[in-house]
Design a protein around this motif. Structure first.
Motif, PDB file in Angstrom:
ATOM      1  N   VAL A 170      -7.846   1.247  -5.564  1.00 17.56           N
ATOM      2  CA  VAL A 170      -7.805   2.539  -4.972  1.00 17.56           C
ATOM      3  C   VAL A 170      -8.859   2.534  -3.633  1.00 17.56           C
ATOM      4  O   VAL A 170      -9.916   1.735  -3.775  1.00 17.56           O
ATOM      5  CB  VAL A 170      -8.429   3.784  -5.707  1.00 17.56           C
ATOM      6  CG1 VAL A 170      -8.541   5.155  -4.842  1.00 17.56           C
ATOM      7  CG2 VAL A 170      -7.319   3.861  -6.802  1.00 17.56           C
ATOM      8  N   LYS A 171      -8.207   2.545  -2.542  1.00 17.97           N
ATOM      9  CA  LYS A 171      -9.158   2.537  -1.174  1.00 17.97           C
ATOM     10  C   LYS A 171      -8.966   3.677  -0.198  1.00 17.97           C
ATOM     11  O   LYS A 171      -7.836   3.791   0.417  1.00 17.97           O
ATOM     12  CB  LYS A 171      -8.949   1.316  -0.429  1.00 17.97           C
ATOM     13  CG  LYS A 171      -9.061  -0.035  -0.853  1.00 17.97           C
ATOM     14  CD  LYS A 171      -8.957  -1.427  -0.295  1.00 17.97           C
ATOM     15  CE  LYS A 171      -9.537  -2.493  -0.728  1.00 17.97           C
ATOM     16  NZ  LYS A 171      -9.182  -3.754   0.019  1.00 17.97           N
ATOM     17  N   GLY A 172      -9.833   4.567  -0.375  1.00 10.72           N
ATOM     18  CA  GLY A 172      -9.744   5.820   0.399  1.00 10.72           C
ATOM     19  C   GLY A 172      -8.383   6.558   0.163  1.00 10.72           C
ATOM     20  O   GLY A 172      -8.338   6.932  -1.113  1.00 10.72           O
ATOM     21  N   GLU A 173      -7.512   6.812   1.040  1.00  6.01           N
ATOM     22  CA  GLU A 173      -6.682   7.697   0.925  1.00  6.01           C
ATOM     23  C   GLU A 173      -5.377   6.855   0.265  1.00  6.01           C
ATOM     24  O   GLU A 173      -4.167   7.305   0.049  1.00  6.01           O
ATOM     25  CB  GLU A 173      -5.998   8.276   2.242  1.00  6.01           C
ATOM     26  CG  GLU A 173      -7.026   9.484   2.631  1.00  6.01           C
ATOM     27  CD  GLU A 173      -6.450  10.064   3.679  1.00  6.01           C
ATOM     28  OE1 GLU A 173      -5.714   9.748   4.360  1.00  6.01           O
ATOM     29  OE2 GLU A 173      -6.777  11.395   3.715  1.00  6.01           O
ATOM     30  N   LYS A 174      -5.450   5.536   0.056  1.00  3.17           N
ATOM     31  CA  LYS A 174      -4.304   4.579  -0.019  1.00  3.17           C
ATOM     32  C   LYS A 174      -4.654   4.062  -1.697  1.00  3.17           C
ATOM     33  O   LYS A 174      -5.890   3.875  -2.121  1.00  3.17           O
ATOM     34  CB  LYS A 174      -4.275   3.538   0.927  1.00  3.17           C
ATOM     35  CG  LYS A 174      -3.681   4.234   2.117  1.00  3.17           C
ATOM     36  CD  LYS A 174      -3.476   3.127   3.086  1.00  3.17           C
ATOM     37  CE  LYS A 174      -2.990   3.708   4.621  1.00  3.17           C
ATOM     38  NZ  LYS A 174      -2.884   2.811   5.580  1.00  3.17           N
ATOM     39  N   GLN A 234       0.788  -1.259   0.239  1.00  4.62           N
ATOM     40  CA  GLN A 234       0.112   0.076  -0.078  1.00  4.62           C
ATOM     41  C   GLN A 234       0.732   1.164   0.071  1.00  4.62           C
ATOM     42  O   GLN A 234       2.079   1.426   0.647  1.00  4.62           O
ATOM     43  CB  GLN A 234      -0.864  -0.036   1.355  1.00  4.62           C
ATOM     44  CG  GLN A 234      -0.152  -0.242   2.389  1.00  4.62           C
ATOM     45  CD  GLN A 234      -1.208  -0.291   3.902  1.00  4.62           C
ATOM     46  OE1 GLN A 234      -2.433   0.280   3.642  1.00  4.62           O
ATOM     47  NE2 GLN A 234      -0.636  -0.840   4.892  1.00  4.62           N
ATOM     48  N   THR A 258      -4.700   7.278 -10.706  1.00  2.00           N
ATOM     49  CA  THR A 258      -5.295   6.094 -10.682  1.00  2.00           C
ATOM     50  C   THR A 258      -5.993   5.353 -12.050  1.00  2.00           C
ATOM     51  O   THR A 258      -6.533   4.481 -11.894  1.00  2.00           O
ATOM     52  CB  THR A 258      -6.634   6.488  -9.875  1.00  2.00           C
ATOM     53  OG1 THR A 258      -7.363   7.174 -10.432  1.00  2.00           O
ATOM     54  CG2 THR A 258      -6.197   6.849  -8.386  1.00  2.00           C
ATOM     55  N   SER A 304       2.892  11.189   7.714  1.00  2.00           N
ATOM     56  CA  SER A 304       2.095  10.172   8.106  1.00  2.00           C
ATOM     57  C   SER A 304       2.441   9.512   9.302  1.00  2.00           C
ATOM     58  O   SER A 304       3.595   9.868   9.760  1.00  2.00           O
ATOM     59  CB  SER A 304       2.191   9.019   7.008  1.00  2.00           C
ATOM     60  OG  SER A 304       3.446   8.557   6.934  1.00  2.00           O
ATOM     61  N   TRP A 356       0.337   6.051  -0.496  1.00  2.00           N
ATOM     62  CA  TRP A 356      -0.477   7.133  -0.249  1.00  2.00           C
ATOM     63  C   TRP A 356      -0.895   7.421  -1.652  1.00  2.00           C
ATOM     64  O   TRP A 356      -0.023   7.794  -2.206  1.00  2.00           O
ATOM     65  CB  TRP A 356       0.172   8.091   0.549  1.00  2.00           C
ATOM     66  CG  TRP A 356       0.442   7.911   2.066  1.00  2.00           C
ATOM     67  CD1 TRP A 356       1.559   7.829   2.578  1.00  2.00           C
ATOM     68  CD2 TRP A 356      -0.429   7.767   3.122  1.00  2.00           C
ATOM     69  NE1 TRP A 356       1.657   7.504   4.352  1.00  2.00           N
ATOM     70  CE2 TRP A 356       0.262   7.325   4.255  1.00  2.00           C
ATOM     71  CE3 TRP A 356      -2.108   7.625   3.166  1.00  2.00           C
ATOM     72  CZ2 TRP A 356      -0.460   7.141   5.377  1.00  2.00           C
ATOM     73  CZ3 TRP A 356      -2.492   7.416   4.212  1.00  2.00           C
ATOM     74  CH2 TRP A 356      -1.667   7.059   5.616  1.00  2.00           C
ATOM     75  N   LYS A 357      -2.251   7.676  -1.602  1.00  2.00           N
ATOM     76  CA  LYS A 357      -2.568   8.089  -3.169  1.00  2.00           C
ATOM     77  C   LYS A 357      -2.061   9.486  -3.660  1.00  2.00           C
ATOM     78  O   LYS A 357      -1.663   9.841  -4.703  1.00  2.00           O
ATOM     79  CB  LYS A 357      -3.933   8.008  -3.127  1.00  2.00           C
ATOM     80  CG  LYS A 357      -4.814   8.294  -4.608  1.00  2.00           C
ATOM     81  CD  LYS A 357      -6.338   8.157  -4.635  1.00  2.00           C
ATOM     82  CE  LYS A 357      -6.927   9.036  -3.601  1.00  2.00           C
ATOM     83  NZ  LYS A 357      -8.473   9.282  -3.508  1.00  2.00           N
TER      84      LYS A 357
END
Length: 596
Positions: free
Chosen positions: A160-164, A137, A146, A595, A139-140
Motif C-alpha cells: 500500500v502506497k498512499g492512494e494506490k 498499480q 489491504t 482518474s 487505486w486502493k
C-alpha cells in the motif's frame, strides 16, 4: 376450585397468544429484511414485461411497462458475486462438503432470491488505471482491501502506497520477482534464450491458486497468456485484484466439478504453493490437470514437497511421485524449489501399464470436453486416434496459431474455408464497431473484453492488434467450440447466461453481446436479469455492443435511462441491428472521482 381458577384466566391466555404471534411476526420481518431483501426488489421488476417482439421502429412505444429507475443495492453488496455468495449458502443451509471445497463452487440463487438492483461502486471509486501501468498499480479506493498486503508482506505480493496499491511482482515462491522466476522455468526446460514461449510453441498457461496473478501478468510480455484461477475464499479479493490490474483471471476452484475448460487447452499448468492436496480422492485433482494439458504439456510445481526434508513433506513427495509415474508423467527438470513434469505425447505408455493399474483410463464414452456441471472423474483422459498418431497437438506456433485452421475443426465438420470466411466476417464487423464508437474509444480505452457468445473466437482474433485480452464465453447448450478457441491461443469459459457470471463487479471494459438476448428469450429466462448482470460486471464508462434482431435492440434501448446507460450509436435493421451503449458513472452517497 382448580376448574374455577383455570376458567378464570382466558384474558391471560389471549394476551400470551397475541404476544407469541407478535414475536413470531417480528422475527419473520427481521429475517425477511436481512436475508430476503431481494424479493422486495424483485417485485419492482415484475411490474414490467419484455416486449421485444413486435417493436418495429424506434418511435414505437409498444405495450411494455419500462421502469423509470431500477433500485440501487445496499452499499454492502458492492462486491456481490451472486453465484459465489457465501451468505446465500449460510441462509439456505446448503449441505456441502467443506473438505471437497463444494462451498467455493457455484451455487446460484433462485429467481425469487436474486438481488434485482444495481450494484453500487465503493465510495471514492475511480476510473481504473490504464494498461500497461495497471499491471503494477491500482487505486486502493476501487478495491479497499489491504489485508493481503499485511498477510503477505514478506512475499512482495502487494504494498500500500498512499492512494494506490502497488504490485512488485512477488509471490510465495518467487520473492524476487515473477519475471526472474519465469525465466528460471524456461531455463530448466532449456528453452531458447530462456524465453518461456519456446519460439511460440508454448502459448496457453493455467495458473491454479494464482494469488493476485503476478505470474500471469508477467507472462504477457512473452506473448504467453494465462488463465489465472483462484476461489472466492479467505483471500477473497485475489481475482478482483487480478482483473483490476488487467490480467486474465477467473473465479473457480478444484472441487468436485470439472473446470469450465475443454481438454487439451494448456501447454503449461502451474502451481506455486497453491496449498492443494493433490493426493486426495485417488489423485482426482491432478487428473483434472492432466485432462487440461496438451500432449507433451508441463506441470510446474513449486512447493515444499518438492524440496523440503521433514518427514511429512518426504511422504507426500514419495506418494505424489508414484501417482504421476502411474499417470505416465516424467520429470522434465527439478531444481531448487521447483519440479516440472511432462505429459506423454501419445497413448503408448497408458497401454503398456499393468492391468488394473490405478488411476484407470476413462471410459470410451466419456466426453473430456463436457464441463458444465459435470463431475470430475479419477481417470486418465486418453488421446484421440488422430492426436495419438500426430504425436502432439498439431498446432502452429504463436502468432500463426491465431489464424491457422486447427486440427479440431474436424470435430465440427468445419472446413478451413469456413474458418477463414468466419475470420473475414468478424474483422469487418469489428471495423464497423470501431467506426460506430468513433472518438469515444482510444488505444488505451479498453483492456478487459468479454465476448458473451464467442463461437470460433474470431471476434477476439480481430482484436489482435489492440492491447486487450478477451474472455471468450461459449454457451453451455451449443456446439462446444471452446476447444477451437483454445487451439487458437485464446482463453475462454463455458457459461449459461440465465445465471450470473463468476466474476466480481466492475471487471470488464467491453461486453460484446451477439444474439445473446434472443437466446435468453428463447430459453424463457429473464432479459431484465441479464441487463442487470451486465451492469454488474461492466466498469463505469465501459461499453456494451448489442448485435441482435432490431426488435430486441429497440427493446433494450428503452431500458437505458433506468440502467444509467447512454446510447453511443445504433444502426441496422431486421435481424442485423447494432446498439452501442456506454455505462455512465453514477453517484451514491459519495462523489466518484475520475482518474487521470
Amino acid at each position: 376450585m382448580a376448574r374455577g381458577r383455570a376458567d378464570g384466566s382466558p384474558r391471560k391466555r389471549l394476551v400470551t397468544i397475541m404476544l407469541v404471534f407478535v414475536t413470531i411476526g417480528g422475527l419473520i420481518y427481521l429475517y425477511s429484511q436481512n436475508s430476503s431483501e431481494s424479493s422486495a426488489v424483485n417485485k419492482s421488476l415484475k411490474q414490467f414485461s419484455w416486449k421485444g417482439d413486435g417493436v418495429n421502429d424506434e418511435s414505437s412505444s409498444g405495450t411494455s411497462v419500462v421502469p423509470k429507475t431500477i433500485p440501487v443495492c445496499d452499499d454492502r453488496l458492492s462486491e456481490l458475486i451472486p453465484c459465489l455468495d457465501r451468505n446465500l449458502i449460510y441462509q439456505t443451509r446448503l449441505k456441502l462438503d467443506l473438505n471437497l471445497m463444494e462451498h467455493y463452487e457455484r451455487h446460484c440463487p433462485m429467481p425469487e432470491r436474486r438481488y434485482n438492483c444495481l450494484i453500487p461502486p465503493p465510495p471514492g471509486y475511480k476510473i481504473p488505471i490504464k494498461w500497461p501501468k495497471s499491471r503494477d498499480q491500482v487505486w486502493k479506493a476501487n478495491i479497499p482491501h489491504t489485508h493481503l498486503a499485511t498477510e503477505k508482506s514478506d512475499q512482495n505480493w502487494m504494498v500500500v502506497k498512499g492512494e494506490k496499491i502497488v504490485f512488485p511482482g512477488g509471490g510465495t515462491h518467487f520473492h524476487h520477482g515473477a519475471d526472474k522466476y519465469i525465466a528460471s522455468i524456461a531455463n530448466m526446460l532449456n528453452f531458447p534464450d530462456n524465453n518461456i514461449n519456446n519460439r511460440g510453441r508454448l502459448r496457453n498457461v493455467f495458473d491454479v491458486g494464482c494469488g493476485v496473478a503476478s505470474f500471469g501478468g508477467y507472462l504477457l510480455s512473452s506473448d504467453v497468456i494465462a488463465m489465472s484461477l483462484a476461489p472466492n475464499d479467505v483471500h477473497e479479493n485475489q481475482i478482483q485484484f487480478a482483473l483490476e490490474r488487467g490480467i486474465p483471471a477467473y473465479l473457480g476452484v478444484l472441487g468436485t466439478k470439472r473446470l469450465p475448460y475443454p481438454s487439451r487447452s494448456f501447454e503449461l499448468a502451474h502451481c506455486s504453493r497453491c496449498r492443494i492436496d493433490w493426493l486426495q480422492r485417488d489423485g482426482i485433482l491432478l487428473l483434472e490437470l492432466d485432462r487440461l494439458l496438451r500432449p507433451g504439456g508441463y506441470f510446474a510445481y513449486s512447493s515444499p514437497e518438492a524440496y523440503a526434508q521433514d518427514e511429512e513433506d518426504k511422504r507426500i513427495w514419495k506418494e505424489m511421485s508414484a501417482l504421476v509415474e502411474r499417470m505416465c508423467w516424467k520429470i522434465a527438470a527439478k531444481k531448487n524449489q521447483t519440479v516440472i513434469w511432462v505429459k506423454p505425447l501419445t497413448n503408448d505408455c497408458y497401454l503398456r501399464r499393468e492391468p488394473d493399474t490405478r488411476p484407470p483410463l476413462c471410459k470410451s464414452n466419456d466426453d473430456p470436453d463436457a464441463v458444465w456441471g459435470v463431475n470430475m472423474e479419477a481417470c486418465i483422459t486418453r488421446y484421440s486416434d488422430q492426436m495419438h498418431k500426430a504425436r502432439g497437438s498439431g498446432l502452429a506456433p504463436w502468432p500463426a496459431r491465431l489464424t491457422t485452421p486447427p486440427p479440431r475443426l474436424a470435430d465440427f465438420n468445419y472446413s478451413a474455408d469456413f474458418f477463414n470466411k468466419d475470420m473475414e466476417v468478424w474483422q469487418q464487423r469489428v471495423n464497423d464497431y470501431w467506426t460506430m464508437l468513433g472518438n469515444k474509444i482510444k488505444p488505451d480505452t479498453i483492456r478487459n473484453v468479454m465476448d458473451m457468445k464467442a463461437k470460433l473466437g474470431s471476434f477476439a482474433a480481430a482484436l489482435k492488434d489492440k492491447d486487450v485480452w478477451v474472455m471468450n464465453v461459449v454457451p453451455e447448450n451449443g456446439p462446444n467450440t471452446l476447444k477451437i478457441i483454445y487451439d487458437r491461443g485464446l482463453l475462454g469459459t463455458v457459461h449459461n447466461w440465465c445465471e450470473a457470471f463468476s466474476t466480481y463487479p466492475r471487471t470488464y471494459d467491453l461486453l460484446h453481446a451477439s444474439t445473446i438476448f434472443s437466446d435468453i428469450i428463447e430459453k424463457e429466462c429473464s432479459p431484465e436479469d441479464l441487463l442487470i448482470e451486465m451492469d454488474r460486471i461492466l466498469r463505469p464508462k465501459g461499453f456494451i455492443i448489442v448485435h441482435d434482431k432490431r426488435s430486441v435492440v429497440l427493446a433494450i434501448k428503452k431500458f437505458l435511462p433506468a440502467l444509467h446507460w447512454e446510447k453511443v450509436a445504433i444502426s441496422g435493421e431486421d435481424d442485423d441491428a447494432i446498439l452501442i451503449i456506454q455505462k455512465k458513472i453514477w453517484l451514491t452517497s459519495e462523489s466518484i472521482r475520475v482518474s487521470e
